[in-house]
Design a protein around this motif. Structure first.
Motif, PDB file in Angstrom:
ATOM      1  N   PRO A  34      88.071 -39.153  -5.627  1.00 26.62           N
ATOM      2  CA  PRO A  34      87.512 -38.863  -4.298  1.00 26.62           C
ATOM      3  C   PRO A  34      87.149 -37.393  -4.165  1.00 26.62           C
ATOM      4  CG  PRO A  34      89.567 -40.083  -4.126  1.00 26.62           C
ATOM      5  CD  PRO A  34      89.416 -39.697  -5.565  1.00 26.62           C
ATOM      6  N   ASP A  35      86.133 -37.119  -3.347  1.00 24.45           N
ATOM      7  CA  ASP A  35      85.687 -35.744  -3.149  1.00 24.45           C
ATOM      8  C   ASP A  35      84.998 -35.643  -1.795  1.00 24.45           C
ATOM      9  OD1 ASP A  35      85.008 -33.086  -3.514  1.00 24.45           O
ATOM     10  OD2 ASP A  35      83.964 -33.416  -5.399  1.00 24.45           O
ATOM     11  N   THR A  36      84.876 -34.422  -1.312  1.00 21.62           N
ATOM     12  CA  THR A  36      84.206 -34.191  -0.023  1.00 21.62           C
ATOM     13  C   THR A  36      82.761 -33.744  -0.212  1.00 21.62           C
ATOM     14  OG1 THR A  36      85.005 -31.915  -0.019  1.00 21.62           O
ATOM     15  CG2 THR A  36      86.345 -33.554   1.138  1.00 21.62           C
ATOM     16  N   ALA A  37      82.351 -33.521  -1.460  1.00 24.03           N
ATOM     17  CA  ALA A  37      81.007 -33.007  -1.722  1.00 24.03           C
ATOM     18  C   ALA A  37      79.998 -34.134  -1.909  1.00 24.03           C
ATOM     19  CB  ALA A  37      81.019 -32.131  -2.967  1.00 24.03           C
ATOM     20  N   PRO A  38      78.828 -34.031  -1.267  1.00 23.10           N
ATOM     21  CA  PRO A  38      77.758 -34.985  -1.542  1.00 23.10           C
ATOM     22  C   PRO A  38      77.223 -34.772  -2.964  1.00 23.10           C
ATOM     23  CG  PRO A  38      77.333 -33.753   0.478  1.00 23.10           C
ATOM     24  CD  PRO A  38      78.466 -33.095  -0.212  1.00 23.10           C
ATOM     25  N   VAL A  39      76.795 -35.868  -3.587  1.00 18.84           N
ATOM     26  CA  VAL A  39      76.256 -35.807  -4.948  1.00 18.84           C
ATOM     27  C   VAL A  39      74.942 -36.572  -4.986  1.00 18.84           C
ATOM     28  CG1 VAL A  39      76.638 -36.399  -7.366  1.00 18.84           C
ATOM     29  CG2 VAL A  39      78.558 -35.652  -5.960  1.00 18.84           C
ATOM     30  N   LEU A  40      73.919 -35.944  -5.547  1.00 16.40           N
ATOM     31  CA  LEU A  40      72.615 -36.564  -5.762  1.00 16.40           C
ATOM     32  C   LEU A  40      72.527 -36.875  -7.254  1.00 16.40           C
ATOM     33  CD1 LEU A  40      69.860 -37.287  -4.507  1.00 16.40           C
ATOM     34  CD2 LEU A  40      69.172 -34.925  -4.933  1.00 16.40           C
ATOM     35  N   ALA A  41      72.234 -38.133  -7.603  1.00 11.21           N
ATOM     36  CA  ALA A  41      72.227 -38.552  -9.004  1.00 11.21           C
ATOM     37  C   ALA A  41      70.858 -39.095  -9.397  1.00 11.21           C
ATOM     38  CB  ALA A  41      73.286 -39.620  -9.232  1.00 11.21           C
ATOM     39  N   PHE A  42      70.429 -38.716 -10.595  1.00 18.02           N
ATOM     40  CA  PHE A  42      69.177 -39.207 -11.174  1.00 18.02           C
ATOM     41  C   PHE A  42      69.476 -39.756 -12.568  1.00 18.02           C
ATOM     42  CE2 PHE A  42      68.057 -35.636  -8.440  1.00 18.02           C
ATOM     43  CZ  PHE A  42      67.095 -36.200  -7.621  1.00 18.02           C
ATOM     44  N   ARG A  43      69.195 -41.035 -12.797  1.00 17.53           N
ATOM     45  CA  ARG A  43      69.382 -41.630 -14.123  1.00 17.53           C
ATOM     46  C   ARG A  43      68.051 -41.574 -14.852  1.00 17.53           C
ATOM     47  NH1 ARG A  43      68.621 -46.821 -14.778  1.00 17.53           N
ATOM     48  NH2 ARG A  43      69.279 -47.227 -12.660  1.00 17.53           N
ATOM     49  N   TYR A  44      68.028 -40.967 -16.032  1.00 15.48           N
ATOM     50  CA  TYR A  44      66.777 -40.842 -16.778  1.00 15.48           C
ATOM     51  C   TYR A  44      66.707 -41.738 -17.997  1.00 15.48           C
ATOM     52  CZ  TYR A  44      69.523 -37.485 -19.505  1.00 15.48           C
ATOM     53  OH  TYR A  44      70.502 -36.869 -20.242  1.00 15.48           O
ATOM     54  N   LYS A  45      67.806 -42.422 -18.335  1.00 15.06           N
ATOM     55  CA  LYS A  45      67.757 -43.437 -19.387  1.00 15.06           C
ATOM     56  C   LYS A  45      68.988 -44.321 -19.276  1.00 15.06           C
ATOM     57  CE  LYS A  45      69.886 -40.684 -23.071  1.00 15.06           C
ATOM     58  NZ  LYS A  45      69.774 -40.236 -24.465  1.00 15.06           N
ATOM     59  N   GLY A  46      68.884 -45.546 -19.804  1.00 15.43           N
ATOM     60  CA  GLY A  46      70.013 -46.476 -19.802  1.00 15.43           C
ATOM     61  C   GLY A  46      70.207 -47.167 -18.471  1.00 15.43           C
ATOM     62  N   SER A  47      71.402 -47.731 -18.307  1.00 15.72           N
ATOM     63  CA  SER A  47      71.734 -48.402 -17.047  1.00 15.72           C
ATOM     64  C   SER A  47      73.149 -48.049 -16.632  1.00 15.72           C
ATOM     65  CB  SER A  47      71.571 -49.920 -17.169  1.00 15.72           C
ATOM     66  OG  SER A  47      72.469 -50.437 -18.120  1.00 15.72           O
ATOM     67  N   LEU A  48      73.372 -48.124 -15.335  1.00 16.40           N
ATOM     68  CA  LEU A  48      74.638 -47.732 -14.744  1.00 16.40           C
ATOM     69  C   LEU A  48      75.019 -48.758 -13.695  1.00 16.40           C
ATOM     70  CD1 LEU A  48      76.778 -45.414 -14.496  1.00 16.40           C
ATOM     71  CD2 LEU A  48      75.266 -44.394 -12.799  1.00 16.40           C
ATOM     72  N   HIS A  49      76.301 -49.172 -13.702  1.00 12.64           N
ATOM     73  CA  HIS A  49      76.794 -50.144 -12.731  1.00 12.64           C
ATOM     74  C   HIS A  49      77.999 -49.576 -12.001  1.00 12.64           C
ATOM     75  CE1 HIS A  49      74.740 -52.654 -15.724  1.00 12.64           C
ATOM     76  NE2 HIS A  49      74.454 -53.423 -14.689  1.00 12.64           N
ATOM     77  N   TYR A  50      78.083 -49.862 -10.727  1.00 12.28           N
ATOM     78  CA  TYR A  50      79.277 -49.577  -9.943  1.00 12.28           C
ATOM     79  C   TYR A  50      80.158 -50.811 -10.051  1.00 12.28           C
ATOM     80  CZ  TYR A  50      82.226 -49.108  -5.810  1.00 12.28           C
ATOM     81  OH  TYR A  50      83.287 -49.051  -4.960  1.00 12.28           O
ATOM     82  N   ILE A  51      81.439 -50.617 -10.295  1.00 15.10           N
ATOM     83  CA  ILE A  51      82.366 -51.739 -10.375  1.00 15.10           C
ATOM     84  C   ILE A  51      83.102 -51.808  -9.052  1.00 15.10           C
ATOM     85  CG2 ILE A  51      84.319 -52.754 -11.589  1.00 15.10           C
ATOM     86  CD1 ILE A  51      83.371 -51.206 -14.082  1.00 15.10           C
ATOM     87  N   GLY A  52      82.788 -52.828  -8.268  1.00 15.60           N
ATOM     88  CA  GLY A  52      83.348 -52.975  -6.932  1.00 15.60           C
ATOM     89  C   GLY A  52      84.553 -53.890  -6.903  1.00 15.60           C
ATOM     90  N   ALA A  53      84.834 -54.407  -5.713  1.00 15.91           N
ATOM     91  CA  ALA A  53      85.956 -55.322  -5.519  1.00 15.91           C
ATOM     92  C   ALA A  53      85.807 -56.541  -6.416  1.00 15.91           C
ATOM     93  CB  ALA A  53      86.027 -55.740  -4.053  1.00 15.91           C
ATOM     94  N   ASP A  54      86.911 -57.056  -6.876  1.00 20.94           N
ATOM     95  CA  ASP A  54      86.941 -58.229  -7.753  1.00 20.94           C
ATOM     96  C   ASP A  54      86.140 -58.017  -9.032  1.00 20.94           C
ATOM     97  OD1 ASP A  54      88.475 -59.566  -5.817  1.00 20.94           O
ATOM     98  OD2 ASP A  54      86.652 -60.249  -4.801  1.00 20.94           O
ATOM     99  N   ASP A  55      86.067 -56.759  -9.490  1.00 21.58           N
ATOM    100  CA  ASP A  55      85.339 -56.391 -10.716  1.00 21.58           C
ATOM    101  C   ASP A  55      83.870 -56.790 -10.688  1.00 21.58           C
ATOM    102  OD1 ASP A  55      87.529 -55.146 -11.868  1.00 21.58           O
ATOM    103  OD2 ASP A  55      88.267 -57.008 -12.753  1.00 21.58           O
ATOM    104  N   LYS A  56      83.304 -56.902  -9.497  1.00 20.63           N
ATOM    105  CA  LYS A  56      81.881 -57.218  -9.363  1.00 20.63           C
ATOM    106  C   LYS A  56      81.046 -56.012  -9.775  1.00 20.63           C
ATOM    107  CE  LYS A  56      78.418 -58.719  -6.071  1.00 20.63           C
ATOM    108  NZ  LYS A  56      78.106 -59.053  -4.700  1.00 20.63           N
ATOM    109  N   LYS A  57      80.078 -56.212 -10.693  1.00 18.62           N
ATOM    110  CA  LYS A  57      79.214 -55.132 -11.160  1.00 18.62           C
ATOM    111  C   LYS A  57      77.959 -55.069 -10.289  1.00 18.62           C
ATOM    112  CE  LYS A  57      80.444 -56.059 -15.829  1.00 18.62           C
ATOM    113  NZ  LYS A  57      79.938 -56.448 -17.123  1.00 18.62           N
ATOM    114  N   ILE A  58      77.692 -53.900  -9.755  1.00 19.67           N
ATOM    115  CA  ILE A  58      76.513 -53.679  -8.916  1.00 19.67           C
ATOM    116  C   ILE A  58      75.598 -52.722  -9.656  1.00 19.67           C
ATOM    117  CG2 ILE A  58      75.687 -52.808  -6.705  1.00 19.67           C
ATOM    118  CD1 ILE A  58      78.579 -53.495  -5.642  1.00 19.67           C
TER     119      ILE A  58
END
Length: 96
Positions: A34-58
Motif C-alpha cells: 500500500p502507498d499514498t502516492a498516485p502511480v501512472l503506468a504505461f505497458r510497452y510490451k507483454g501483458s499484465l494481470h491484476y489478481i483480485g478476489a478468488d484469484d480472478k485475473k483481470i
C-alpha cells in the motif's frame, strides 16, 4: 525482474518522486505494498494481470493510473513484459 529507477529533472521534482522501468524476462507475481502516492503506468510490451478476489485475473490496459491504496495488490507479469511507472509525490498528480 529488472528494475531501473530514475530521478526526475529539477523542474519536475516537486511533483514526481521517481520514474521506474520494470521488465520481466520470465512470468512472475509482483506484490505491491500500500502507498499514498498516485502511480501512472504505461505497458510497452507483454501483458499484465491484476489478481483480485478468488484469484480472478483481470487483464490490465496498456496504460492506467492508481491512487491511494490501503491493501496489498498482486500483479502477474507475463514473460517479456515491460512497464514504465511515473510515481508521483502525494499531491503531485494534481498539478497535471
Amino acid at each position: 525482474m529488472i528494475l531501473h529507477a530514475y530521478t526526475p529533472s529539477d523542474i519536475l521534482k516537486p511533483f514526481i518522486k521517481a520514474y521506474v522501468i520494470i521488465e520481466s524476462q520470465d512470468e512472475l507475481i509482483n506484490n505491491v505494498l500500500p502507498d499514498t502516492a498516485p502511480v501512472l503506468a504505461f505497458r510497452y510490451k507483454g501483458s499484465l494481470h491484476y489478481i483480485g478476489a478468488d484469484d480472478k485475473k483481470i487483464n490490465l490496459p496498456a496504460s492506467s493510473m492508481s491512487g491511494l491504496r490501503s491493501s496489498l495488490r498482486l500483479f502477474r507479469y507475463s514473460k517479456n513484459t515491460g512497464n514504465i511507472l511515473v510515481i508521483f509525490k502525494k499531491a503531485g498528480a494534481s498539478a497535471f
